[in-house]
Design an enzyme around this catalytic site. Structure first.
Site, mmCIF file in Angstrom:
data_model
loop_
_atom_site.group_PDB
_atom_site.id
_atom_site.type_symbol
_atom_site.label_atom_id
_atom_site.label_comp_id
_atom_site.label_asym_id
_atom_site.label_seq_id
_atom_site.Cartn_x
_atom_site.Cartn_y
_atom_site.Cartn_z
ATOM 1 N N LYS A 1 32.650 141.749 21.189
ATOM 2 C CA LYS A 1 33.638 142.501 20.415
ATOM 3 C C LYS A 1 34.114 143.748 21.166
ATOM 4 C CE LYS A 1 32.635 140.651 15.871
ATOM 5 N NZ LYS A 1 31.455 139.782 16.090
HETATM 6 C C1 LIG Z 1 31.469 138.351 15.708
HETATM 7 C C2 LIG Z 1 30.491 137.502 16.425
HETATM 8 C C3 LIG Z 1 30.651 136.097 16.551
HETATM 9 C C4 LIG Z 1 31.776 135.350 15.865
HETATM 10 O O1 LIG Z 1 33.017 135.551 16.463
HETATM 11 P P1 LIG Z 1 34.357 135.166 15.661
HETATM 12 O O2 LIG Z 1 35.469 135.646 16.529
HETATM 13 O O3 LIG Z 1 34.278 135.890 14.354
HETATM 14 O O4 LIG Z 1 34.350 133.692 15.493
HETATM 15 C C5 LIG Z 1 29.743 135.392 17.311
HETATM 16 N N1 LIG Z 1 28.689 136.002 17.907
HETATM 17 C C6 LIG Z 1 28.497 137.343 17.797
HETATM 18 C C7 LIG Z 1 27.301 137.945 18.455
HETATM 19 C C8 LIG Z 1 29.380 138.132 17.069
HETATM 20 O O5 LIG Z 1 29.158 139.443 16.949
#
Ligand SMILES: *Cc1c(COP(=O)(O)O)cnc(C)c1O
Length: 434
Positions: A107
């Site tokens: 993220k």
């Molecule tokens: C947010 C997150 C996901 C999921 O990603 P999306 O874009 O919501 O599908 C997967 N793994 C981790 C560690 C995350 O923080």
């Protein structure tokens, strides 16, 4: 660049308006009107470029002049001063590590790009901005790190007291400066409700400029397409068609992958790998979109999503046609027991430590490639460093892996404790907003 709502009931807007608005007025989601294909020579020679150069080329292609090229390049080199290496585990089996940013989760790509582009536009107009976010854990850390020290922006993060992991809490509360944390005596839903109420408070909004930083903002999605192109660049020398497995919850990550494909990235197909919240794998099988409510708690908790918010975007990229989606996405889901076995297998077979989310991606890739019979090369996305899930890792592996330095946070926790009432929250905001 022009953007339109997935519901087509709102006017088209430019990039700047889309990122400050977040959502179009018809409550759809912004998508680019046009996703241009990059030149074939770019895809032919991309293996000679580093991540930042690839990101710049992709950003120039998609933003189409919304930010002048020279400035965009500087902005990307500033926002993304970390990479996304594809680590080889075995012949034709790779892990794309997306956890080399400041909060050690993927993220960071979205949060940093969003912070830097917002700051760029604010500097031009001399305006100030307040970001309000409610977090249940991972998003907050990336947003806090992403906006930390960004001029003209103040960040207020709400989290439920005692309900986020220790590492996550330290990531939220030790930065200081323009990042303020509030621990709410309540649940994540309470935090979200407080933020929502502030956004509906006309009097507050007439005095302060507010924005959210949640994952449906198009500025968080666009930069995620960059690392797909970089994965392709790193694996091009294999001369094999690629399968890319994406551990999915809200499906922003996979949507960004499909955008990279639309920009010309060669990929055989994607794997949508989920835990038992398998709304999209079910959709691919039955053609019916059936949310799971409430979502089911699992070991890969950042993917515990029963109604994936980016699904309308994903569907729009395939013109609403399930057959077209099936041709490019295969869905698989896994239980917690399987996820644990995946973590063990990665460690025992390849000496690779992977978090539960990454394990789900690995299992999805393995299943897909077994069905293909070895004609592809495969890469699974690692969305977080295992160190963010140390208690889970310990209980699965039976020993405690060493925490990386970036997660050994030593600062002092600074957070304002608050009762779950809007009056208290509002009083806090009128004192602290800029
Ligand atoms: C947010 C997150 C996901 C999921 O990603 P999306 O874009 O919501 O599908 C997967 N793994 C981790 C560690 C995350 O923080």
């Amino acid at each position: 660049m022009r953007l339109q709502s997935t519901r087509h009931q709102s006017p088209e807007v430019g990039f700047k308006e889309a990122i400050f608005r977040g959502l179009p007025p018809d409550n759809g989601l912004y998508l680019p009107v046009e996703i241009p294909t990059l030149s074939s020579s770019f895809w032919q020679y991309c293996d000679q470029l580093n991540f930042q150069e690839i990101a710049t080329a992709m950003a120039c292609g998609i933003l189409q002049g919304s930010i002048p090229e020279k400035e965009l390049r500087a902005l990307i080199f500033k926002a993304m001063d970390f990479s996304a290496p594809a680590v080889k585990l075995h012949k034709d089996l790779y892990c794309l590590e997306l956890f080399h940013g400041p909060s050690m989760a993927f993220k960071d790509f979205g949060a940093r790009f969003m912070a830097t582009t917002m700051s760029y536009f604010l500097e031009q107009s001399g305006e100030k901005l307040n970001i309000l976010v409610a977090t249940s854990g991972d998003t907050g850390g990336a947003v806090a790190q992403g906006f930390f020290g960004v001029p003209g922006i103040s960040v207020t993060i709400l989290y439920p007291k005692g309900k986020v992991s220790q590492v996550q809490e330290l990531q939220l509360t030790t930065l200081g400066g323009n990042v303020k944390a509030i621990e709410v005596n309540g649940t994540f839903d309470d935090c979200q409700a407080l933020v929502k109420q502030a956004f509906l408070d006309e009097e507050l909004r007439s005095k302060y400029r507010l924005a959210s930083a949640n994952s449906i903002n198009i500025a968080r999605l666009i930069p995620q397409s960059f690392y797909y192109a970089y994965a392709y660049a790193q694996l091009k020398h294999l001369w094999k068609d690629l399968v890319i497995s994406v551990p999915s919850g809200n499906f922003g990550n996979l949507t960004a992958g499909v955008m990279a494909m639309k920009m010309g990235m060669p990929v055989s197909y994607f794997v949508a790998a989920t835990n038992v919240n398998k709304v999209v794998p079910n959709y691919l099988e039955s053609g019916e979109f059936q949310p799971i409510s409430p979502s089911i708690p699992t070991l890969s908790n950042a993917m515990d999503v029963g109604n994936p918010s980016n699904f309308p975007r994903l569907l729009a990229l395939f013109n609403g046609d399930v057959e077209k989606m099936r041709a490019k996405i295969k869905g698989f889901s896994f239980t917690d027991e399987e996820t644990k076995l995946g973590v063990k297998e990665l460690y025992e077979s390849y000496h690779y430590l992977a978090c539960p989310h990454t394990s789900v991606a690995y299992l999805g890739l393995k299943k897909a490639m077994e069905m293909d019979g070895g004609e592809h090369a495969g890469v699974f996305l690692s969305t977080a460093h295992f160190g963010k899930f140390l208690p889970e890792m310990e209980s699965i592996l039976g020993f405690s892996p060493e925490l990386p330095e970036a997660l050994q946070i030593s600062g002092k926790k600074e957070a304002t404790e608050m009762d779950n009432t809007y009056a208290k929250f509002r009083a806090y905001l009128t004192q602290h907003l800029i």
